[in-house]
Design a protein around this motif. Sequence first.
Motif, PDB file in Angstrom:
ATOM      1  N   THR A  28     -11.569  25.802 -38.472  1.00 40.64           N
ATOM      2  CA  THR A  28     -12.602  25.776 -37.440  1.00 40.64           C
ATOM      3  C   THR A  28     -12.503  24.442 -36.723  1.00 40.64           C
ATOM      4  O   THR A  28     -13.009  23.418 -37.191  1.00 40.64           O
ATOM      5  CB  THR A  28     -13.987  25.962 -38.072  1.00 40.64           C
ATOM      6  N   SER A  30     -13.731  22.866 -34.218  1.00 38.43           N
ATOM      7  CA  SER A  30     -14.851  22.023 -33.809  1.00 38.43           C
ATOM      8  C   SER A  30     -15.407  21.189 -34.963  1.00 38.43           C
ATOM      9  O   SER A  30     -16.143  20.232 -34.735  1.00 38.43           O
ATOM     10  CB  SER A  30     -15.958  22.879 -33.196  1.00 38.43           C
ATOM     11  N   ARG A  31     -15.099  21.548 -36.191  1.00 37.28           N
ATOM     12  CA  ARG A  31     -15.606  20.815 -37.349  1.00 37.28           C
ATOM     13  C   ARG A  31     -14.714  19.644 -37.743  1.00 37.28           C
ATOM     14  O   ARG A  31     -15.069  18.872 -38.633  1.00 37.28           O
ATOM     15  CB  ARG A  31     -15.748  21.764 -38.540  1.00 37.28           C
ATOM     16  N   ASN A  73     -12.655  22.335 -27.530  1.00 38.20           N
ATOM     17  CA  ASN A  73     -12.856  23.128 -28.748  1.00 38.20           C
ATOM     18  C   ASN A  73     -12.575  24.617 -28.525  1.00 38.20           C
ATOM     19  O   ASN A  73     -12.208  25.323 -29.459  1.00 38.20           O
ATOM     20  CB  ASN A  73     -14.277  22.933 -29.277  1.00 38.20           C
ATOM     21  N   ASN A  76      -8.898  24.822 -29.008  1.00 37.27           N
ATOM     22  CA  ASN A  76      -8.390  24.228 -30.251  1.00 37.27           C
ATOM     23  C   ASN A  76      -7.339  23.158 -29.976  1.00 37.27           C
ATOM     24  O   ASN A  76      -6.303  23.091 -30.659  1.00 37.27           O
ATOM     25  CB  ASN A  76      -7.788  25.306 -31.168  1.00 37.27           C
ATOM     26  N   ARG A  99     -11.576  17.082 -42.069  1.00 38.95           N
ATOM     27  CA  ARG A  99     -12.788  17.874 -41.947  1.00 38.95           C
ATOM     28  C   ARG A  99     -13.956  17.291 -42.728  1.00 38.95           C
ATOM     29  O   ARG A  99     -15.098  17.595 -42.429  1.00 38.95           O
ATOM     30  CB  ARG A  99     -12.537  19.313 -42.404  1.00 38.95           C
TER      31      ARG A  99
END
Length: 125
Positions: A28, A30-31, A73, A76, A99
């Motif tokens: 993911t 954005s994390r 985001n 990616n 992360r």
Amino acid sequence: QVQLVESGGGSVQAGGSLRLSCAASGGTFSRYVMAWFRQAPGSRREFVAAIRGSDGSTKYDSVKGRFTISRDNAKNTVYLQMNSLKPEDTAVYYCAAVRRPIPELPKLSGAYDYWGQGTQVTVSS
């Protein structure tokens, strides 16, 4: 597992510009805190810039004012816009990701879990 693939490197004359891209897959996006490092021949890998996914906050090293890190985001992808390039910017540039919750954007390479293969940037005088 996250895969990172850099692109956009090349040869440019001093004063010129390049934009590096790093496409991420497998997580993911954005994390993740994303960063750029560089390593010149015979030198240690050094921090260039980092950006947080949640709020877009950034940190730079000595390139601040010439380089800009950004991210999309939705795509990616993280970018490094490099302007006013100097011969001493010549290096292999690496994209990195981590992360874990981190209050301060890390500058140490050991803080990052995932790395791309690198892209060469050569600046001639």
